[in-house]
Scaffold this motif. Structure first.
Motif, PDB file in Angstrom:
ATOM      1  N   PRO A 484     -55.470 -43.366  38.824  1.00  9.35           N
ATOM      2  CA  PRO A 484     -56.136 -44.667  38.763  1.00  9.35           C
ATOM      3  C   PRO A 484     -57.146 -44.839  39.894  1.00  9.35           C
ATOM      4  O   PRO A 484     -56.912 -44.451  41.035  1.00  9.35           O
ATOM      5  CB  PRO A 484     -54.973 -45.657  38.889  1.00  9.35           C
ATOM      6  CG  PRO A 484     -53.772 -44.899  38.428  1.00  9.35           C
ATOM      7  CD  PRO A 484     -54.003 -43.487  38.837  1.00  9.35           C
ATOM      8  N   THR A 623     -54.105 -49.103  22.124  1.00 10.49           N
ATOM      9  CA  THR A 623     -54.373 -50.086  23.156  1.00 10.49           C
ATOM     10  C   THR A 623     -55.837 -50.457  23.140  1.00 10.49           C
ATOM     11  O   THR A 623     -56.697 -49.626  22.820  1.00 10.49           O
ATOM     12  CB  THR A 623     -53.978 -49.567  24.549  1.00 10.49           C
ATOM     13  OG1 THR A 623     -54.449 -50.478  25.550  1.00 10.49           O
ATOM     14  CG2 THR A 623     -54.572 -48.192  24.808  1.00 10.49           C
ATOM     15  N   GLN A 625     -57.478 -50.820  25.581  1.00 10.13           N
ATOM     16  CA  GLN A 625     -58.081 -50.115  26.709  1.00 10.13           C
ATOM     17  C   GLN A 625     -58.719 -48.795  26.280  1.00 10.13           C
ATOM     18  O   GLN A 625     -59.301 -48.095  27.100  1.00 10.13           O
ATOM     19  CB  GLN A 625     -57.025 -49.795  27.769  1.00 10.13           C
ATOM     20  CG  GLN A 625     -56.275 -50.992  28.307  1.00 10.13           C
ATOM     21  CD  GLN A 625     -55.055 -50.529  29.079  1.00 10.13           C
ATOM     22  OE1 GLN A 625     -54.082 -50.060  28.502  1.00 10.13           O
ATOM     23  NE2 GLN A 625     -55.110 -50.649  30.384  1.00 10.13           N
ATOM     24  N   LEU A 630     -59.085 -44.290  30.161  1.00  7.78           N
ATOM     25  CA  LEU A 630     -58.117 -44.494  31.236  1.00  7.78           C
ATOM     26  C   LEU A 630     -57.896 -43.261  32.087  1.00  7.78           C
ATOM     27  O   LEU A 630     -57.639 -43.354  33.283  1.00  7.78           O
ATOM     28  CB  LEU A 630     -56.779 -44.946  30.635  1.00  7.78           C
ATOM     29  CG  LEU A 630     -56.782 -46.291  29.897  1.00  7.78           C
ATOM     30  CD1 LEU A 630     -55.433 -46.529  29.267  1.00  7.78           C
ATOM     31  CD2 LEU A 630     -57.160 -47.413  30.847  1.00  7.78           C
ATOM     32  N   TYR A 638     -56.149 -43.349  23.124  1.00 12.82           N
ATOM     33  CA  TYR A 638     -55.044 -43.693  24.017  1.00 12.82           C
ATOM     34  C   TYR A 638     -54.013 -44.548  23.289  1.00 12.82           C
ATOM     35  O   TYR A 638     -54.346 -45.329  22.403  1.00 12.82           O
ATOM     36  CB  TYR A 638     -55.580 -44.444  25.238  1.00 12.82           C
ATOM     37  CG  TYR A 638     -56.400 -43.594  26.160  1.00 12.82           C
ATOM     38  CD1 TYR A 638     -55.799 -42.793  27.109  1.00 12.82           C
ATOM     39  CD2 TYR A 638     -57.792 -43.587  26.075  1.00 12.82           C
ATOM     40  CE1 TYR A 638     -56.549 -42.011  27.967  1.00 12.82           C
ATOM     41  CE2 TYR A 638     -58.563 -42.811  26.918  1.00 12.82           C
ATOM     42  CZ  TYR A 638     -57.939 -42.021  27.866  1.00 12.82           C
ATOM     43  OH  TYR A 638     -58.690 -41.231  28.701  1.00 12.82           O
ATOM     44  N   ASP A 641     -47.861 -47.867  26.234  1.00 10.52           N
ATOM     45  CA  ASP A 641     -46.569 -47.490  26.805  1.00 10.52           C
ATOM     46  C   ASP A 641     -45.475 -48.252  26.057  1.00 10.52           C
ATOM     47  O   ASP A 641     -45.659 -49.414  25.675  1.00 10.52           O
ATOM     48  CB  ASP A 641     -46.510 -47.838  28.291  1.00 10.52           C
ATOM     49  CG  ASP A 641     -47.274 -46.845  29.151  1.00 10.52           C
ATOM     50  OD1 ASP A 641     -47.590 -45.743  28.654  1.00 10.52           O
ATOM     51  OD2 ASP A 641     -47.599 -47.183  30.305  1.00 10.52           O
ATOM     52  N   ALA A 665     -51.309 -48.922  28.588  1.00 12.71           N
ATOM     53  CA  ALA A 665     -51.117 -47.634  29.263  1.00 12.71           C
ATOM     54  C   ALA A 665     -51.609 -47.721  30.699  1.00 12.71           C
ATOM     55  O   ALA A 665     -52.525 -48.478  31.029  1.00 12.71           O
ATOM     56  CB  ALA A 665     -51.868 -46.545  28.508  1.00 12.71           C
ATOM     57  N   GLN A 666     -50.970 -46.959  31.560  1.00 14.23           N
ATOM     58  CA  GLN A 666     -51.344 -46.929  32.963  1.00 14.23           C
ATOM     59  C   GLN A 666     -52.576 -46.050  33.174  1.00 14.23           C
ATOM     60  O   GLN A 666     -52.798 -45.078  32.446  1.00 14.23           O
ATOM     61  CB  GLN A 666     -50.182 -46.398  33.809  1.00 14.23           C
ATOM     62  CG  GLN A 666     -48.915 -47.241  33.705  1.00 14.23           C
ATOM     63  CD  GLN A 666     -49.127 -48.646  34.207  1.00 14.23           C
ATOM     64  OE1 GLN A 666     -49.620 -48.851  35.314  1.00 14.23           O
ATOM     65  NE2 GLN A 666     -48.763 -49.632  33.389  1.00 14.23           N
ATOM     66  N   GLY A 667     -53.372 -46.387  34.161  1.00 14.62           N
ATOM     67  CA  GLY A 667     -54.523 -45.566  34.495  1.00 14.62           C
ATOM     68  C   GLY A 667     -54.106 -44.148  34.836  1.00 14.62           C
ATOM     69  O   GLY A 667     -53.081 -43.917  35.474  1.00 14.62           O
ATOM     70  N   THR A 669     -53.219 -41.980  32.610  1.00 15.49           N
ATOM     71  CA  THR A 669     -52.279 -41.504  31.601  1.00 15.49           C
ATOM     72  C   THR A 669     -52.875 -41.735  30.212  1.00 15.49           C
ATOM     73  O   THR A 669     -53.900 -42.392  30.048  1.00 15.49           O
ATOM     74  CB  THR A 669     -50.924 -42.223  31.694  1.00 15.49           C
ATOM     75  OG1 THR A 669     -51.084 -43.574  31.227  1.00 15.49           O
ATOM     76  CG2 THR A 669     -50.412 -42.242  33.126  1.00 15.49           C
ATOM     77  N   GLY A 671     -50.741 -42.975  27.786  1.00 18.35           N
ATOM     78  CA  GLY A 671     -49.728 -43.794  27.139  1.00 18.35           C
ATOM     79  C   GLY A 671     -48.559 -42.927  26.708  1.00 18.35           C
ATOM     80  O   GLY A 671     -48.733 -41.806  26.239  1.00 18.35           O
ATOM     81  N   ASN A 672     -47.333 -43.447  26.876  1.00 16.19           N
ATOM     82  CA  ASN A 672     -46.154 -42.598  26.622  1.00 16.19           C
ATOM     83  C   ASN A 672     -45.601 -42.724  25.211  1.00 16.19           C
ATOM     84  O   ASN A 672     -44.626 -42.059  24.874  1.00 16.19           O
ATOM     85  CB  ASN A 672     -45.055 -42.894  27.646  1.00 16.19           C
ATOM     86  CG  ASN A 672     -44.468 -44.303  27.501  1.00 16.19           C
ATOM     87  OD1 ASN A 672     -44.699 -44.991  26.517  1.00 16.19           O
ATOM     88  ND2 ASN A 672     -43.706 -44.721  28.502  1.00 16.19           N
TER      89      ASN A 672
END
Length: 755
Positions: A484, A623, A625, A630, A638, A641, A665-667, A669, A671-672
């Motif tokens: 990130p 997402t 995003q 990301l 993406y 999560d 999703a986190q920066g 990544t 997304g899980n």
């Protein structure tokens, strides 16, 4: 810009274009068939079939046009010619020979507001490539989402010619019924490349974004894409330098032997072996090149980047991935079967051919008891697939056979700007060199039992396993997701942005076809049939199944993370776990034996229907995003999560699944969450019909008379709402809501008179 009025729609209402348009279509078919029996042993069949489709597509075909200002004339006139000779050599020996030719032409022509007005002051890099002088493509993004395009239709051609020769010999000898044969299939697919020879502008708000002083305070604005358009400043411009029409050739050969052997009363064995010859398609004139990692030399990569990511080489030698103003192509890593390209040599078909393609098949049918009420059947076979399609067509656009000029931050009226334009790294379509042949093992095992003279029950296990299935992935994706806050720019030591950290410098996305995926399907199938009981015939079928794969079709696009394809393995997009079908037809017996007006008015009723009950298909949760990249790797697709089971939702129109278990999703990544982890609504559909038959209607000079049938047909008869679309992106205002449904109840009324 004085030319703006040329491109904007002339009328609007409430900020939106309001307009109707028609899509006329004309279809006709000609069939000529000739049958002749030369003797009791020899007969001939010949036919000629011609279909003609002439259609106007109101908002353009395959182009994403926002308005019906530009239409596509779709012209399609396929033809089929076949000649079959059947000859009985002896009472136990029969030969059939087939010779056939099929032609599938397709022409697309742009119509409507197409030609650039004479007063429009817009230049092109290669004006000779656009004889119709079409208006360039205009894309206005930044939340506006408007596209004006005439497509590649200048015009655009596509033709598929297929020649088939097949001979089959059937022989009966004792308890054996044998079949021998061979076939040869030869085809030529010629298709003009897709591309904008009229040019394509993209306005994305980047040219009006930045900082300005607001009462002495530096304030940042995101810009406005329409303002960019009004100022005539485009984020990018693309124009096709060369738009060839490559011709792809292929030969497909097959030889087979099969034997249905009645080993003993009640037991029949089926044994067969087939060999397939499936060399990969090749371009007739070798006018094609592909990228090979083994041919790429990082030490000699002539890649020098500007801060904005544009690509130029040494002054006077190279600029971009195209041949413009005498500058040569950038071809590091490219190979070709064409010696005139002066590239390392690769196979004529661009990939390795595989010839050890033997396909065994085996099966049996067994009646354990002489009564014949119980039958056990089983079978298994191996089948190879002949891949010829979108994989080869895209490779025709690779340099040096074809190329696009890609220019960044340019002028609307003069994209070259009066100077040598800077080019962005080019994209490629290529193949994994070994390119194993896709294959599928299919098998089934089951039995059928006759419960009584009217009732039959069957139960079977059916499955398959597919290997070496096709995927498409980007081998030039940056190797690791960025953490990130990472920024790839000059201030951080990355003057070329994303293009400066790719594995193969000098190139952008390298989409690679690779036959590396697997899939499997397993099912339990039950069927119950009941017939002819007091006018009722009915049946029910139930299937419990599960399907797993990596992709759902042969044109999958790039995966989000090229370096972790295992995360794509999951439920098939068409995985339906439970399926129950019930069908029935019932002739109502009342008054059918009556006479006169009573039978005419009260008898002759019939009811039929099909009830379909399916569980829901899976959905993938993304997402909003996704457009923010990301992982800073120029990736897409993406996912969100996930922290729990999303299928415990209330199942309402406002929230179909549990949205609380998802988060953006986190920066750094992707997304899980996995593919297809949410289940949509199933189907509970009731289609039924009511028929009324009037028989014996008096007609002149007719003993039987005529009959009239009135038909009342109800589709989704109970008008049951069945959702089929959902908002699946975390961050969307309507996330989790049902946004679409299948058709409501439809009623058809018809009459049929026979005499």
């Amino acid at each position: 810009n004085p030319s703006v009025g040329v491109f904007l729609p002339p009328n609007s209402s409430g900020g939106k274009r309001v307009e109707g348009y028609s899509s006329p279509i004309k279809v006709d078919e000609d069939i000529i068939r000739f049958d002749h029996t030369f003797s009791e042993k020899t007969s001939l069949m010949a036919h000629y079939i011609r279909d003609n489709v002439n259609q106007t597509v109101g908002k353009g075909l395959w182009v994403g046009q926002s308005y019906p200002d530009v239409q596509t004339l779709f012209l399609n006139e396929p033809e089929s010619i076949a000649l079959k000779v059947t000859h009985s050599i002896s009472p136990t020996l029969l030969n059939e020979t087939l010779i056939a030719f099929n032609r599938q032409p397709l022409t697309l022509i742009a119509a409507g507001v197409v030609t650039l007005p004479s007063g429009a002051n817009i230049t092109k890099l290669f004006p000779g490539n656009d004889p119709l002088h079409r208006i360039p493509q205009i894309g206005i993004g930044g939340g506006i989402g408007v596209t004006y395009t005439t497509g590649s239709w200048a015009p655009w051609y596509n033709v598929l010619n297929t020649w088939t020769w097949r001979d089959s010999l059937s022989m009966i000898k004792g308890d054996h019924t044998m079949n021998f044969g061979f076939e040869d299939l030869h085809y030529m697919k010629q298709q003009r490349l897709f591309g904008n020879t009229n040019g394509a502008y993209n306005f994305d708000a980047s040219l009006t974004s930045g900082y300005y002083l607001d009462n002495g305070v530096a304030t940042k604005t995101a810009g406005n894409a329409f303002a960019d358009f009004m100022l005539g400043r485009a984020q990018s411009y693309t124009e096709m330098l060369v738009q060839p029409t490559p011709a792809w050739m292929n030969n497909h050969m097959g030889v087979w032997f099969g034997d249905a052997w009645k080993a003993r009363p009640g037991l029949t064995l089926n044994l067969a072996l087939r060999w397939e010859g499936m060399p990969h398609a090749y371009e007739r004139h070798n006018e094609v090149a592909v990228f090979r990692p083994s041919l790429y030399d990082p030490a000699t990569a002539a890649a020098q980047f500007d801060v904005d990511g544009s690509l130029c080489g040494n002054p006077g030698s190279f600029c971009g991935n195209y041949n413009i103003l005498g500058k040569p192509f950038y071809l590091n890593g490219m190979g070709s079967p064409n010696p005139n390209f002066n590239l390392p040599s690769v196979q004529k078909g661009l990939v390795q051919n595989h010839w050890n393609l033997f396909e065994p098949r085996v099966g049996f049918a067994w009646q354990p008891h002489a009564t014949g009420k119980f039958v056990i059947r089983a079978g298994a076979g191996l089948f190879y697939e002949n891949i010829q399609g979108n994989d080869v067509y895209g490779a025709g656009a690779n340099p040096p056979a074809a190329a696009n000029a890609n220019i960044l931050n340019t002028s609307f009226t003069n994209p070259a700007g009066g100077t040598l334009p800077a080019g962005s790294p080019g994209t490629l379509q290529t193949f994994e060199p070994h390119y194993f042949q896709p294959n599928t093992w299919q098998w089934n095992f089951g039995g059928e039992y006759q419960l009584n003279s009217r009732t039959m029950f069957s139960l079977s296990y059916v499955g398959n396993k597919s290997t070496h299935q096709q995927v498409n992935h980007n081998i030039n994706q940056p190797a690791n997701p960025a953490p990130p806050g990472t920024t790839y720019d000059a201030a951080h030591g990355y003057p070329a942005g994303i293009n400066g950290i790719r594995p193969y410098l000098g190139w952008s996305t390298i989409s690679t076809w690779d036959n590396m995926a697997n899939a499997n399907y397993n099912s339990l199938q039950a069927n119950l049939r009941f017939s002819s009981w007091h006018g009722l015939t009915t049946g029910a079928a139930y299937t419990y199944s599960h399907c797993l794969d990596y992709v759902d079709n042969d044109n999958s696009g790039n995966f989000p993370n090229n370096y972790n394809l295992a995360r794509e393995y999951g439920h098939c997009g068409f995985d339906i776990r439970h399926m129950l079908m019930w069908n029935y037809i019932y002739t109502i017996p009342f008054f059918n034996q009556a006479a006169g007006a009573k039978r005419t008015l009260l008898g002759g009723w019939q009811v039929s229907g099909i009830t379909s009950l399916y569980s829901g298909q899976p959905l993938t949760i993304g997402t909003t995003q996704a457009d923010k990249d990301l992982a800073n790797c120029n990736c897409g697709g993406y996912r969100a999560d996930v922290t729990g089971n999303p299928n415990n939702g209330p199942k309402t129109v406002n929230q179909w699944f549990d949205t609380s278990v998802f988060a953006p999703a986190q920066g750094g990544t992707f997304g899980n969450s996995a593919r297809n982890i949410v289940r949509g609504a199933g189907i509970a559909n009731f289609d039924f019909s009511v028929f009324k038959n009037f028989a014996g209607i008096p007609l002149p000079k007719s003993k039987e008379g005529g009959s009239l049938q009135l038909r009342f047909e109800f589709y989704n008869g109970f008008n049951h709402t069945q959702f089929n679309a959902y908002s699946t992106n975390v961050g969307a205002s309507d996330f989790g809501q049902a946004t679409g449904a299948r058709l409501p109840r439809q009623i058809q009324i018809a009459a049929k008179f026979t005499f």
